[in-house]
Design a protein around this motif. Structure first.
Motif, mmCIF file in Angstrom:
data_model
loop_
_atom_site.group_PDB
_atom_site.id
_atom_site.type_symbol
_atom_site.label_atom_id
_atom_site.label_comp_id
_atom_site.label_asym_id
_atom_site.label_seq_id
_atom_site.Cartn_x
_atom_site.Cartn_y
_atom_site.Cartn_z
ATOM 1 N N LYS A 181 1.598 2.091 -3.573
ATOM 2 C CA LYS A 181 0.536 2.657 -4.333
ATOM 3 C C LYS A 181 0.100 4.036 -3.884
ATOM 4 O O LYS A 181 -0.251 4.790 -4.516
ATOM 5 C CB LYS A 181 -0.683 1.425 -4.015
ATOM 6 N N LYS A 182 0.216 4.171 -2.678
ATOM 7 C CA LYS A 182 -0.177 5.525 -2.094
ATOM 8 C C LYS A 182 0.846 6.579 -2.783
ATOM 9 O O LYS A 182 0.512 7.840 -3.091
ATOM 10 C CB LYS A 182 -0.078 5.549 -0.381
ATOM 11 N N THR A 240 -0.132 7.306 -6.180
ATOM 12 C CA THR A 240 -1.227 8.240 -6.057
ATOM 13 C C THR A 240 -0.826 9.718 -5.982
ATOM 14 O O THR A 240 -1.330 10.761 -6.351
ATOM 15 C CB THR A 240 -2.100 7.974 -5.385
ATOM 16 N N GLU A 241 0.197 10.033 -4.825
ATOM 17 C CA GLU A 241 0.518 11.421 -4.555
ATOM 18 C C GLU A 241 1.366 12.033 -5.469
ATOM 19 O O GLU A 241 1.127 13.089 -5.740
ATOM 20 C CB GLU A 241 1.320 11.091 -3.202
ATOM 21 N N ASN A 295 0.825 -1.143 0.051
ATOM 22 C CA ASN A 295 0.050 0.180 -0.055
ATOM 23 C C ASN A 295 0.884 1.150 -0.018
ATOM 24 O O ASN A 295 0.283 2.378 -0.514
ATOM 25 C CB ASN A 295 -0.949 -0.032 1.148
ATOM 26 N N GLN A 296 2.125 1.102 0.594
ATOM 27 C CA GLN A 296 2.876 2.509 0.423
ATOM 28 C C GLN A 296 3.343 2.764 -0.778
ATOM 29 O O GLN A 296 3.400 4.068 -1.035
ATOM 30 C CB GLN A 296 4.201 1.740 1.574
#
Length: 377
Positions: free
Chosen positions: A367-368, A371-372, A364-365
């Motif tokens: 993917k986040k 996104t950022e 998730n890190q």
């Protein structure tokens, strides 16, 4: 049970036992190799080469390294308990350094290509993008001039005038003596103007009422032209819309095929520069994407080619700071790019680095972070 089966049972049992022993030894050897590689990589200070490539590598004034590539690498280094030092180099020197062994790792936005893999190894891909073209939008006056003096537009206007004159002339010859409603002016010249206006209205608005015409020939021609003018209007509208849209969007550059006729820029030793060279497109080279954007904004070049993700990020960030307001990335994408970590040929570290890389890509890190950095994804 047959006698032969009974007599072969001990041999079968010993054969299976031997296979089991071999499998165990293979697993032990594989584990020992991986453990030995991890021990070697942990006891060594790896020499990492990099260069600035926002948002993958960003270097601040204090030589702190941030961005997606270093987020990935720091995670790998932490999990494998690695020590490393970083050296900033141009792309070509970085690749040469890993190839000749003066560097252990190359890390930035480096595309995996067959030519590079002839002398280097790469990790698995950690990001996929494409090449794209960036251009500078025209000013309002340039846009207006482009529309007014557009060759397609002038050709269409000429076709409309000739067609209107032809249709109007035909109706004038047939109707001007008998149809006072359509031809009410007294002078012949004024009636000719009326005929031209009638033809212009006919081909731009569509056919008139059948009963507007007095002569049978005029009515027959009206019916025949009804179908033709419908198609004519639809075709003219489509061409005009396309011409106006292109003029408003930006320039005559729509794809790599249009780069032959303009001054184009690309980064030195990059896949974009190689692509242009392979397609016999002459171009200027620049040391960084930032230098290319300055050249494009100042009008030194008409277009530049680089990775879509990098161009969009850097232009978007610059616009948020009030710069490069007229630069844009065209929607056309080509030549897929895969970024990887550069390793020396037959590097002993590729397997353990790949294992950590693939694991982190699922997190998730990661993917986040994507996104950022890329809000459009």
């Amino acid at each position: 049970m047959p006698i032969n089966s009974l007599s072969s049972a001990p041999y079968l049992s010993r054969y299976c036992w031997l296979l089991s022993i071999i499998a165990v030894w293979v697993l032990i050897a594989s584990y020992s190799t991986n453990t030995h590689a991890e021990a070697n990589i942990s006891n060594k200070t790896l020499r990492v080469g990099t260069y600035s490539c926002p948002p993958f590598v960003m270097i601040d004034d204090e030589n702190s390294y941030q961005g997606l590539s270093f987020l990935l690498w720091n995670n790998i280094a932490t999990n494998l308990n690695l020590n490393y030092s970083v050296q900033v180099l141009p792309l070509k020197e970085l690749l040469d350094g890993v190839a000749n062994g003066s560097l252990d790792i190359g890390l930035s936005c480096i595309s995996i290509t067959p030519e590079r893999e002839e002398i280097l190894d790469f990790s698995h891909s950690f990001y996929e993008t494409n090449l794209a073209i960036a251009v500078k939008q025209k000013s309002h006056w340039q846009t207006f001039s482009h529309i007014i003096f557009n060759k397609k537009l002038l050709q269409i206007l000429a076709i409309i005038v000739i067609t209107a004159a032809t249709v109007g002339g035909i109706y004038y010859l047939l109707e001007h003596r008998v149809n006072r409603k359509l031809y009410s002016m007294k002078s012949p010249l004024a009636r000719l103007v009326e005929g031209f206006i009638l033809g212009l209205l006919f081909i731009t608005k569509g056919p008139f009422n059948y009963y507007e015409f007095k002569t049978l020939t005029g009515r027959v021609i009206t019916v025949l032209l009804a179908v033709v003018t419908t198609l004519f209007i639809a075709s003219i509208t489509a061409v005009l819309a396309s011409s106006f849209t292109l003029g408003l969007i930006n320039s005559d550059i729509k794809s790599p095929n249009d780069l032959d006729n303009v001054i184009t820029g690309a980064k030195q030793s990059s896949t974009a520069s190689n692509f242009l060279t392979n397609h016999s497109i002459s171009h200027k080279t620049y040391p960084t994407v930032a230098a290319m954007l300055v050249a494009l904004n100042n009008g030194e070049i008409n277009a530049l080619v680089d990775d879509d993700a990098i161009l969009r990020y850097q232009i978007k960030k610059a616009k948020s700071q009030g710069d490069y307001q007229r630069l844009q990335v065209l929607p056309y994408q080509f030549e897929k790019q895969n970024y990887g970590i550069v390793l020396g040929e037959n590097s002993p570290y590729d397997e353990i680095i790949n294992r950590e890389l693939l694991q982190f890509r699922k997190s998730n890190q990661w993917k986040k972070a994507l996104t950022e950095y890329f809000k459009i994804k």
